[in-house]
Enzyme design. Structure first.
Site, short mmCIF file in Angstrom:
data_model
loop_
_atom_site.label_atom_id
_atom_site.label_comp_id
_atom_site.label_asym_id
_atom_site.label_seq_id
_atom_site.Cartn_x
_atom_site.Cartn_y
_atom_site.Cartn_z
N HIS A 89 0.82 -1.22 0.00
CA HIS A 89 0.00 0.00 0.00
C HIS A 89 0.85 1.27 0.00
O HIS A 89 0.32 2.37 0.09
CB HIS A 89 -0.91 -0.05 1.24
N LYS B 45 3.20 4.40 -1.18
CA LYS B 45 3.33 5.31 -2.32
C LYS B 45 4.65 6.06 -2.13
O LYS B 45 4.76 6.91 -1.24
CB LYS B 45 2.19 6.32 -2.39
N ASP C 146 16.70 11.15 -7.97
CA ASP C 146 18.12 11.51 -7.86
C ASP C 146 18.66 11.46 -6.44
O ASP C 146 19.63 12.15 -6.12
CB ASP C 146 18.36 12.92 -8.44
N HIS D 94 -9.43 11.08 2.27
CA HIS D 94 -8.55 9.92 2.09
C HIS D 94 -7.18 10.10 2.73
O HIS D 94 -6.36 9.18 2.72
CB HIS D 94 -8.38 9.64 0.58
N LYS E 282 -4.15 10.43 5.54
CA LYS E 282 -3.82 9.65 6.73
C LYS E 282 -2.85 10.49 7.57
O LYS E 282 -1.63 10.49 7.33
CB LYS E 282 -3.16 8.32 6.35
N ASP F 220 -0.45 17.61 19.99
CA ASP F 220 -0.05 18.82 20.73
C ASP F 220 0.46 19.93 19.82
O ASP F 220 1.11 20.88 20.29
CB ASP F 220 1.02 18.49 21.77
#
Length: 505
Positions: free
Chosen positions: A237, A239, A244, A422, A424, A429
């Site tokens: 899952h 990404k 470089d 979508h 995450k 604090d």
């Protein structure tokens, strides 16, 4: 008359043969059914006495198998296999170990002596060091994200490493592919990896221009036969993009037009990515190459990346800025739930507030207890969930937890009902945060290969995340116990059924 008799005789023979076959097939079906039930019983015995997964998960699987023997057994074979039992080749084990040994040695060269306190705990847990010397930019939604990614690709001089769970062959997917083709033809090394299930729509016709241009393309854990079905539930899952060895990207966005809000289903696709420039690109590179070498599954496959020339090419980041970042990646084959435990460490460090944005909120018992305990202790805990779901069982499974959250004092917000949230993200604090690919659910905690970036010391990136949170709160509706009481009977049934399957989702 003779023809009629012949017709009746032939018909009688056909009916007789059909009857015999039907009886025979019923017997075969009966025998097969008994064999499947016995096989299911063997699985139940294994789960009861020899499986090391948590009790709630085992009880759920046992209930499913005993309650629906045929369907439950088949479902277990597809979704329920314990990932720890998977066997790896000698090359996979040795080559990934060689990579990690070298990259961790590189990390130590850049390690500061004065580490943020929380980062020390997470470092002990994950064996991955936090690194200072980064410039981290928060990319809010698809337009900002894809613009930054394409700019980095266009400016690439040495190599481009790209990995996505979902990659669609639509307008944005084709545009990015064509850029990669151009760079490969210009002599830039291009390595492109996609999850074989998440990006199942990709075919040879779409990928051929990449290969023809000299790019390397790998599908992560393809299911090429029924014998490999046990891998189907353990998906990559992550990404990750590295350009470089200086610039990296990760976050919630996959590649597809819907991530640009070009969809008939949702008005806005709310998502967040980050761009990292600096020392922590080392860790993003390690994550990508770890998966790449794992799938290459060849002797000495790590050598081109970790010999003297390889280190210079792939692990020579340029220190830029003063932001802290700690890239933690983990997956189903780890002995510990590193991603989950690091996220819980972050939440448990809170003194004032914990803000969470996640599209799927289906935690295990321990994770739910940590959140409830924080709220009951007086911490301002807020969670933003989608007001409209993209997958029924996950959406209803998430909503099944709202009541227990509200009872503990957690403030729960439903994002715009015509849009989808979508991203995450966790902030604590206003000082520390985590952003990446992992949802707050059992699948991300235990079954998927995931990656999260932990940020420290109230950086500009954290302030950006807090600013976005405030905007998202305003775009959301706060839920109350009245909403729970006014739920339709149909919704209650859907949520109850979905919650029953939450330990094995």
């Amino acid at each position: 008359m003779q023809k009629v008799i012949q017709f009746l005789a032939i018909s009688a023979v056909i009916i007789g043969i059909g009857y015999i076959f039907s009886i025979w097939n019923m017997k075969i079906a009966y025998v097969v059914g008994i064999l499947i039930e016995l096989f299911g019983l063997a699985i139940v015995i294994k789960l009861t006495f020899f499986d090391i997964r948590n009790t709630l998960s085992k009880v759920t699987w046992i209930t499913v198998i005993l309650g629906l023997p045929v369907i439950g057994t088949g479902y277990y074979l597809y979704f329920g296999r314990d990932p720890i039992t998977r066997k790896f080749s000698v090359s996979q084990i040795k080559e990934t170990a060689k990579l990690v040994e070298v990259t961790h040695a590189i990390q130590k060269k850049y390690r500061s002596s004065d580490l943020p306190r929380l980062s020390k705990r997470i470092s002990n847990l994950s064996k991955i060091n936090p690194l200072k010397g980064n410039k981290i930019d928060v990319l809010t939604n698809g337009t900002a994200t894809f613009s930054a990614i394409m700019e980095a690709i266009k400016n690439a001089k040495c190599h481009i490493h790209m990995q996505f769970y979902i990659y669609k062959k639509d307008d944005i997917g084709t545009e990015i592919r064509d850029l990669l083709v151009q760079k490969a033809k210009a002599g830039v090394e291009v390595r492109f990896m996609y999850d074989a299930i998440g990006a199942k729509c990709l075919n040879s016709a779409f990928l051929k221009p990449l290969s023809d241009a000299g790019a390397e393309v790998i599908a992560f854990d393809p299911i090429l036969s029924l014998w490999l079905l046990h891998k189907a539930n353990f998906r990559n899952h992550r990404k990750v993009i590295v350009v470089d060895s200086h610039i990296g990207f990760t976050g919630g966005l996959n590649v597809g037009d819907e991530y640009l809000s070009n969809t008939n289903t949702f008005k806005i696709w709310r998502d967040t990515h980050i761009r990292i420039e600096g020392l922590s690109v080392i860790e993003l590179q390690e994550s990508f190459l770890n998966d790449w070498i794992f799938m290459k599954n060849e002797k000495d496959s790590a050598t081109p990346f970790i010999n003297e020339k390889g280190i210079q090419k792939y692990f020579s980041p340029i220190e830029k800025g003063a932001d802290w970042a700690q890239v933690i990646y983990g997956g189903p084959y780890d002995k510990e739930n590193i991603i989950r435990d690091a996220m819980l460490n972050l939440i448990e460090s809170a003194h004032e507030n914990v803000w969470i944005a996640t599209p799927y909120f289906i935690p295990d018992a321990e994770a739910l207890a940590v959140i409830r305990r924080a709220a009951m202790s007086g911490i301002d805990v807020r969670i933003i969930l989608p007001g409209k779901g993209d997958m029924g069982i996950s959406y209803h499974g998430s909503n099944a937890n709202i009541k227990t959250l509200l009872e503990a004092g957690v403030r729960v917000f439903a994002y715009d009902e015509e849009s989808f949230l979508h991203c995450k993200i966790i902030t604590v604090d206003g000082v520390n945060a985590a952003i990446g690919t992992a949802n707050f659910d059992i699948r991300s905690f235990r079954l998927n290969h995931e990656l999260m970036v932990f940020l420290y010391e109230a950086s500009a990136a954290i302030h950006h995340l807090l600013h976005d949170f405030k905007i998202d709160f305003e775009a959301s509706r706060e839920l109350t116990m009245a909403d729970i009481k006014n739920k339709s009977f149909g919704k209650q049934i859907k949520e109850s059924i979905s919650s029953l399957f939450s330990p094995i989702l």
